[in-house]
Design a protein around this motif. Structure first.
Motif, PDB file in Angstrom:
ATOM      1  N   ILE A  20       9.328  -5.172  31.917  1.00  0.00           N
ATOM      2  CA  ILE A  20       9.404  -6.322  32.829  1.00  0.00           C
ATOM      3  C   ILE A  20       8.085  -6.514  33.547  1.00  0.00           C
ATOM      4  O   ILE A  20       7.590  -7.636  33.710  1.00  0.00           O
ATOM      5  N   GLY A  21       7.475  -5.401  33.967  1.00  0.00           N
ATOM      6  CA  GLY A  21       6.222  -5.483  34.715  1.00  0.00           C
ATOM      7  C   GLY A  21       5.079  -6.075  33.922  1.00  0.00           C
ATOM      8  O   GLY A  21       4.230  -6.782  34.482  1.00  0.00           O
ATOM      9  N   ARG A  22       5.030  -5.811  32.607  1.00  0.00           N
ATOM     10  CA  ARG A  22       3.923  -6.334  31.814  1.00  0.00           C
ATOM     11  C   ARG A  22       4.236  -7.693  31.171  1.00  0.00           C
ATOM     12  O   ARG A  22       3.405  -8.250  30.459  1.00  0.00           O
ATOM     13  N   THR A  23       5.451  -8.197  31.397  1.00  0.00           N
ATOM     14  CA  THR A  23       5.797  -9.529  30.900  1.00  0.00           C
ATOM     15  C   THR A  23       5.313 -10.575  31.891  1.00  0.00           C
ATOM     16  O   THR A  23       5.683 -10.558  33.069  1.00  0.00           O
ATOM     17  N   VAL A  24       4.486 -11.476  31.418  1.00  0.00           N
ATOM     18  CA  VAL A  24       3.959 -12.538  32.285  1.00  0.00           C
ATOM     19  C   VAL A  24       5.092 -13.462  32.711  1.00  0.00           C
ATOM     20  O   VAL A  24       5.900 -13.881  31.875  1.00  0.00           O
ATOM     21  N   GLY A  25       5.163 -13.773  33.999  1.00  0.00           N
ATOM     22  CA  GLY A  25       6.174 -14.704  34.493  1.00  0.00           C
ATOM     23  C   GLY A  25       7.374 -14.052  35.138  1.00  0.00           C
ATOM     24  O   GLY A  25       8.377 -14.724  35.386  1.00  0.00           O
ATOM     25  N   THR A  26       7.310 -12.738  35.444  1.00  0.00           N
ATOM     26  CA  THR A  26       8.443 -12.051  36.070  1.00  0.00           C
ATOM     27  C   THR A  26       8.187 -11.805  37.547  1.00  0.00           C
ATOM     28  O   THR A  26       7.044 -11.746  37.997  1.00  0.00           O
ATOM     29  N   ALA A  27       9.268 -11.652  38.298  1.00  0.00           N
ATOM     30  CA  ALA A  27       9.167 -11.399  39.736  1.00  0.00           C
ATOM     31  C   ALA A  27      10.455 -10.752  40.223  1.00  0.00           C
ATOM     32  O   ALA A  27      11.475 -10.743  39.520  1.00  0.00           O
ATOM     33  N   HIS A  28      10.409 -10.203  41.425  1.00  0.00           N
ATOM     34  CA  HIS A  28      11.596  -9.713  42.133  1.00  0.00           C
ATOM     35  C   HIS A  28      12.367  -8.642  41.352  1.00  0.00           C
ATOM     36  O   HIS A  28      13.556  -8.798  41.069  1.00  0.00           O
ATOM     37  N   VAL A  29      11.693  -7.599  40.988  1.00  0.00           N
ATOM     38  CA  VAL A  29      12.328  -6.524  40.234  1.00  0.00           C
ATOM     39  C   VAL A  29      13.104  -5.609  41.182  1.00  0.00           C
ATOM     40  O   VAL A  29      12.576  -5.153  42.195  1.00  0.00           O
ATOM     41  N   VAL A  30      14.353  -5.361  40.840  1.00  0.00           N
ATOM     42  CA  VAL A  30      15.221  -4.496  41.646  1.00  0.00           C
ATOM     43  C   VAL A  30      15.853  -3.457  40.725  1.00  0.00           C
ATOM     44  O   VAL A  30      16.349  -3.802  39.645  1.00  0.00           O
ATOM     45  N   VAL A  31      15.834  -2.188  41.142  1.00  0.00           N
ATOM     46  CA  VAL A  31      16.444  -1.111  40.376  1.00  0.00           C
ATOM     47  C   VAL A  31      17.473  -0.407  41.251  1.00  0.00           C
ATOM     48  O   VAL A  31      17.144   0.086  42.332  1.00  0.00           O
ATOM     49  N   LEU A  32      18.713  -0.374  40.779  1.00  0.00           N
ATOM     50  CA  LEU A  32      19.793   0.321  41.478  1.00  0.00           C
ATOM     51  C   LEU A  32      20.199   1.520  40.621  1.00  0.00           C
ATOM     52  O   LEU A  32      20.973   1.393  39.669  1.00  0.00           O
ATOM     53  N   ALA A  33      19.624   2.671  40.948  1.00  0.00           N
ATOM     54  CA  ALA A  33      19.828   3.866  40.130  1.00  0.00           C
ATOM     55  C   ALA A  33      21.291   4.319  40.177  1.00  0.00           C
ATOM     56  O   ALA A  33      21.870   4.480  41.258  1.00  0.00           O
ATOM     57  N   GLY A  34      21.885   4.493  38.991  1.00  0.00           N
ATOM     58  CA  GLY A  34      23.241   4.999  38.886  1.00  0.00           C
ATOM     59  C   GLY A  34      24.320   4.073  39.402  1.00  0.00           C
ATOM     60  O   GLY A  34      25.460   4.508  39.602  1.00  0.00           O
ATOM     61  N   ALA A  35      24.006   2.782  39.610  1.00  0.00           N
ATOM     62  CA  ALA A  35      24.985   1.860  40.202  1.00  0.00           C
ATOM     63  C   ALA A  35      26.051   1.421  39.207  1.00  0.00           C
ATOM     64  O   ALA A  35      27.167   1.069  39.602  1.00  0.00           O
ATOM     65  N   ALA A  36      25.732   1.418  37.927  1.00  0.00           N
ATOM     66  CA  ALA A  36      26.684   0.926  36.929  1.00  0.00           C
ATOM     67  C   ALA A  36      27.693   2.007  36.556  1.00  0.00           C
ATOM     68  O   ALA A  36      27.350   3.176  36.414  1.00  0.00           O
ATOM     69  N   ARG A  37      28.932   1.601  36.378  1.00  0.00           N
ATOM     70  CA  ARG A  37      30.009   2.524  36.021  1.00  0.00           C
ATOM     71  C   ARG A  37      30.572   2.271  34.620  1.00  0.00           C
ATOM     72  O   ARG A  37      31.061   3.189  33.982  1.00  0.00           O
ATOM     73  N   SER A  38      30.528   1.025  34.167  1.00  0.00           N
ATOM     74  CA  SER A  38      31.054   0.727  32.827  1.00  0.00           C
ATOM     75  C   SER A  38      30.197  -0.374  32.192  1.00  0.00           C
ATOM     76  O   SER A  38      30.397  -1.558  32.493  1.00  0.00           O
ATOM     77  N   PRO A  39      29.241   0.001  31.355  1.00  0.00           N
ATOM     78  CA  PRO A  39      28.876   1.368  30.961  1.00  0.00           C
ATOM     79  C   PRO A  39      28.072   2.055  32.062  1.00  0.00           C
ATOM     80  O   PRO A  39      27.530   1.402  32.944  1.00  0.00           O
TER      81      PRO A  39
END
Length: 312
Positions: A20-39
């Motif tokens: 995502i970081g090296r793709t031109v045109g991206t912004a507002h990156v958010v990472v929620l570690a371990g937040a997903a349960r299924s999957p």
């Protein structure tokens, strides 16, 4: 802008964020570690300019994120952010010209399903058009064309041809051919019923119809109109600026031609049946041809635009 919500296995999370970081045109990156349960996994979210969305989604699918996690894409109507503005300026091309092939494939796949609802809409539209041709009423004809759902499978065929997806071609053809066959059969029965009640008669079929007689007199202009309608309909599907197909539906005579063929057949007027069938086939063929060529041109122009930007 597009909003992407990804469910990513923890061991791929850093690789996805780097992509995502090296793709031109991206912004507002958010990472929620371990937040997903299924999957189970991390939730990664970002915003991306529409013109860069297809490249990013394609790269994520190559990583197998759609198999081991999920990729959800939403259109954002309003984004107030300096970073988002900068991302859109950095992305190549114009958002209105960008084609999201994954989105287009998904939309045409859904619209190309032979279902009870699809057949019901097409049958009602064809019956409404039958009333229009029998009464020589253009208002009813316009209404029937607006109701008809046949552009979905037509667009599905064009998209499948460009994407080289034979299964979608077969699915769309079945929806188109099966749908019109069922609608015309039901309309023929409807005409017999209306005749039994004294609302239709053979004289209405053979009468001079200055407003709707063109429906069973196909010509080159019919094909030209179908080509223009196919271009407009395809652009309305692929462009971020338009999503309505009603104006396109009014530009062609697929449903009225099917209706006139069914009614004429019910009264054994085979000349009108054949003429209307030719009109129907000319319109269907013209729309598919125009849609396919439009998508091919869009694909070629977008590739050229991206190469020009990347070569700077």
């Amino acid at each position: 802008m597009l909003h992407l919500r990804l469910i990513v296995p923890a061991d791929l999370s850093d690789e996805v964020v780097e992509l995502i970081g090296r793709t031109v045109g991206t912004a507002h990156v958010v990472v929620l570690a371990g937040a997903a349960r299924s999957p189970v996994g991390d939730v990664v979210m970002c915003d991306v300019a529409r013109e860069a969305g297809d490249e990013l989604i394609g790269a994520l699918r190559e990583m197998g994120i759609d198999d081991c996690g999920s990729i959800t894409v939403e259109n954002m109507d309003l984004t107030l952010s300096k970073q988002a503005d900068e991302a859109e300026r950095a992305a190549p091309g114009e958002s209105a010209d960008a084609v999201l092939w994954e989105e287009l494939s998904e939309v045409t796949h859904e619209e190309s399903t032979f279902s009870a609802t699809y057949v019901a809409f097409l049958a009602v539209a064809t019956m409404l058009a039958a009333c229009g041709v029998m009464l020589d009423n253009t208002i009813l004809i316009v209404g029937a064309m607006a109701v008809g759902p046949e552009f979905g499978p037509l667009a599905g065929i064009s998209t499948a041809l460009v994407q080289r997806a034979p299964r979608l071609v077969a699915r769309s053809l079945w929806a188109l051919i099966g749908g019109f066959a069922a609608a015309m059969l039901l309309t023929a029965g409807f005409a017999w019923l209306m005749d039994a009640f004294g609302l239709f008669d053979a004289g209405m079929v053979t009468a001079h119809r200055p407003n709707t007689g063109f429906i069973w007199h196909p010509g080159w202009m019919s094909f030209v109109v179908a080509l223009l309608a196919g271009v407009a309909g395809t652009l309305s599907l692929t462009s971020a600026k338009s999503g309505a197909l009603i104006g396109v539906a009014i530009s062609v005579t697929t449903v009225p031609a099917a209706a006139n063929a069914a009614v004429a057949f019910s009264y054994q007027d085979f000349q009108q049946t054949w003429g209307s069938s030719e009109q129907l086939l000319a319109n269907l063929g013209g729309i598919v041809l125009a849609g396919t060529l439009t998508l091919l041109i869009q694909k070629a122009l977008w590739r050229t635009s991206r190469r020009a930007v990347n070569g700077r």
